[in-house]
Structure formats: C-alpha cells, structure tokens
Design a protein around this motif. Structure first.
Motif, mmCIF file in Angstrom:
data_model
loop_
_atom_site.group_PDB
_atom_site.id
_atom_site.type_symbol
_atom_site.label_atom_id
_atom_site.label_comp_id
_atom_site.label_asym_id
_atom_site.label_seq_id
_atom_site.Cartn_x
_atom_site.Cartn_y
_atom_site.Cartn_z
ATOM 1 N N ARG A 96 29.813 36.876 49.208
ATOM 2 C CA ARG A 96 30.091 38.180 48.622
ATOM 3 C C ARG A 96 31.513 38.279 48.070
ATOM 4 N N THR A 97 32.498 37.771 48.823
ATOM 5 C CA THR A 97 33.886 37.825 48.342
ATOM 6 C C THR A 97 34.048 37.051 47.045
ATOM 7 N N MET A 98 33.458 35.855 46.970
ATOM 8 C CA MET A 98 33.579 35.051 45.771
ATOM 9 C C MET A 98 32.804 35.677 44.608
ATOM 10 N N ILE A 99 31.663 36.287 44.900
ATOM 11 C CA ILE A 99 30.903 36.959 43.848
ATOM 12 C C ILE A 99 31.733 38.090 43.252
ATOM 13 N N HIS A 100 32.369 38.871 44.114
ATOM 14 C CA HIS A 100 33.188 39.987 43.625
ATOM 15 C C HIS A 100 34.366 39.482 42.806
ATOM 16 N N ALA A 101 35.027 38.438 43.297
ATOM 17 C CA ALA A 101 36.172 37.886 42.564
ATOM 18 C C ALA A 101 35.744 37.360 41.204
ATOM 19 N N THR A 102 34.593 36.704 41.145
ATOM 20 C CA THR A 102 34.091 36.172 39.875
ATOM 21 C C THR A 102 33.793 37.296 38.892
ATOM 22 N N CYS A 103 33.064 38.297 39.364
ATOM 23 C CA CYS A 103 32.717 39.422 38.480
ATOM 24 C C CYS A 103 33.959 40.179 38.026
ATOM 25 N N LEU A 104 34.916 40.346 38.927
ATOM 26 C CA LEU A 104 36.130 41.085 38.572
ATOM 27 C C LEU A 104 36.931 40.356 37.506
ATOM 28 N N ARG A 105 37.016 39.042 37.591
ATOM 29 C CA ARG A 105 37.792 38.289 36.607
ATOM 30 C C ARG A 105 37.082 38.212 35.253
ATOM 31 N N ILE A 106 35.768 38.278 35.277
ATOM 32 C CA ILE A 106 35.034 38.253 34.018
ATOM 33 C C ILE A 106 35.021 39.633 33.365
ATOM 34 N N VAL A 107 34.795 40.651 34.176
ATOM 35 C CA VAL A 107 34.675 42.020 33.649
ATOM 36 C C VAL A 107 36.037 42.675 33.472
ATOM 37 N N GLY A 108 36.921 42.489 34.439
ATOM 38 C CA GLY A 108 38.258 43.068 34.353
ATOM 39 C C GLY A 108 38.382 44.414 35.034
ATOM 40 N N ASP A 109 37.385 45.260 34.933
ATOM 41 C CA ASP A 109 37.451 46.599 35.512
ATOM 42 C C ASP A 109 36.811 46.582 36.902
#
Length: 249
Positions: A96-109
């Motif tokens: 879950r932590t890595m999924i969130h980090a990945t999505c955050l870096r791709i999406v930005g918001d």
C-alpha cells in the motif's frame, strides 16, 4: 509327657496371618512411607523444574520458538482470489505504501493520488481471479497502479514540457535516482515531465522495477524504456538544480 508349645513371636505372627490382620509398623512400612515421601518430593521437584522451565521459556532463555513462515504473495493472491478478505488485506498491506508513492509521483496531487490508490485496490481485488501464479505479483500490481494513476492524470489540466524540449546529454546523471524520493520539490519537478517519461522513471527509481518489467508494464521495448528513463533523469537533474526555485515551477 506332652509338651505344649509356648506362644512366642512365631506363634504371634502365625496367628496374625491366620486371623484378622493387625497394623504393622515394621521396616517395610517405613520403607513404603519413605518411598511415598521421596515420590512426593520428586513430584514437587519436577513441578518446580517445570515452573522454572516455563519462566525461562517466557524469558527466551530455554529455547527460541521458531516464527511461523510468512505466506508468499502468490499464496495470498490465490487465497484472495477465492474470496479470503483477510489474505487480501495482508497482501495489500505489503504494497500500500509503495502504491501510494507511485500514484502520487505520477499524478502529483495528493487527492487524485488517493483516488488512484482506491482504484488500484478495487482493480486488484477484481483482477485476482485472473492473476497467473507464474507471474511476479508486484509487476502485475504496478501495471494496475500505473493505469489507475494515468487515468487520474488524464483528468488534470496540466501542461508538461514537450518531449522535444527535454535535454539530450551523454554524461550520466547518477544522483537523480537517489533524489527521486520524497519531497514537494521532486513531485513538482516530476509533474513537469511528460507522463510517459514520468511513469518510466518512477517505476525504475521509486518502485525498483527492472527494465524488462517496465517494458512489460508499459508495453514498450526495453530500449525505449531505457531512453525515457535516461532523458527523464537528465531533465530532473536540471529542474532540481540548487539555483532553481521549485516554488516557481
């Protein structure tokens, strides 16, 4: 002359055997009593030893209890596919932590990233029955996360730098991989990259995926993956220079 035997110890013992038994406090009784006492003392000693062992066990001094073996991702995925929600929860807690980090870096918001994470979890739950056990679970998972993040990113009105404006350099930028970690300035710099370049460098430097894995996730040749990552790192190196103010990005 007839002699009559005089009652003595032998006669008394014979009478005792022939008649009602009488209490005997001789050596045999004493030995039995002593045996029972010894047995009682032995039982008490064993009990004390058992309690001592339990105490040593609780302190970890008697022996180390082997830890139960953790189920593999594949095993949890199989159980989750059959409807085991506990197995699914444990599996997602690992990523879950890595999924969130990945999505955050791709999406930005952060808000959009949270939506992408939820879409990822839903996608994984629905897709588990089709997961092949011979594949690497993390690769399959990141593919779902990237698609969810790209879907959210497509709803944004951002204007990243055109691909043609990304600088071409031959010198290696070895420090960029270490700098693509946490931080608002990094997220802002990543947001300025084209999505294709952003996704490739995040999968490589954030998720630690191999080039072949990224190629499989994105459906592109390995050489294209390497090119995108190289140019993305070069662009990030320029955007993250100390003289640049990330707040102006």
């Amino acid at each position: 002359m007839t002699r009559h035997p005089v009652p003595g110890p032998s006669a008394e013992r014979a009478g005792t055997q022939q008649g009602a038994p009488t209490p005997y406090a001789g050596p045999v009784t004493a030995q039995l009593s002593e045996a029972r006492l010894s047995e009682a003392r032995l039982s008490e000693a064993r009990l004390s030893e058992g309690q001592s062992s339990e105490a040593r066990l609780s302190e970890g001094r008697l022996f180390e209890e082997p830890l139960p073996e953790e189920p593999t991702d594949t095993e949890l995925a199989r159980r989750g596919a059959s409807g085991d929600q506990e197995a699914f929860t444990l599996l997602m807690s690992r990523y879950r932590t890595m999924i969130h980090a990945t999505c955050l870096r791709i999406v930005g918001d952060p808000d959009d990233a949270g939506d992408a994470v939820q879409e990822t979890l839903i996608g994984v739950w629905r897709g588990l029955p089709g997961f092949r056990s011979d594949a690497r679970f993390s690769t399959w998972l990141y593919r779902i996360a990237v698609n969810a993040a790209l879907k959210e990113a497509g709803r944004q009105n951002s204007r990243p730098l055109p691909v043609d404006e990304l600088p071409e350099r031959k010198e290696p930028v070895s420090s960029v991989a270490d700098r693509v970690t946490d931080g608002l300035s990094v997220r802002r710099a990543l947001a300025l990259l084209p999505l294709d370049f952003r996704v490739a460098v995040v999968l490589r430097d954030c998720c630690g995926c191999e080039y072949s894995e990224i190629a499989g996730i994105l459906g592109i040749p390995i050489n294209t993956v390497k090119s995108r990552i190289s140019r993305a790192r070069q662009a990030l190196a320029d955007l993250l220079r100390p003289n640049d103010d990330p707040g102006e990005m």
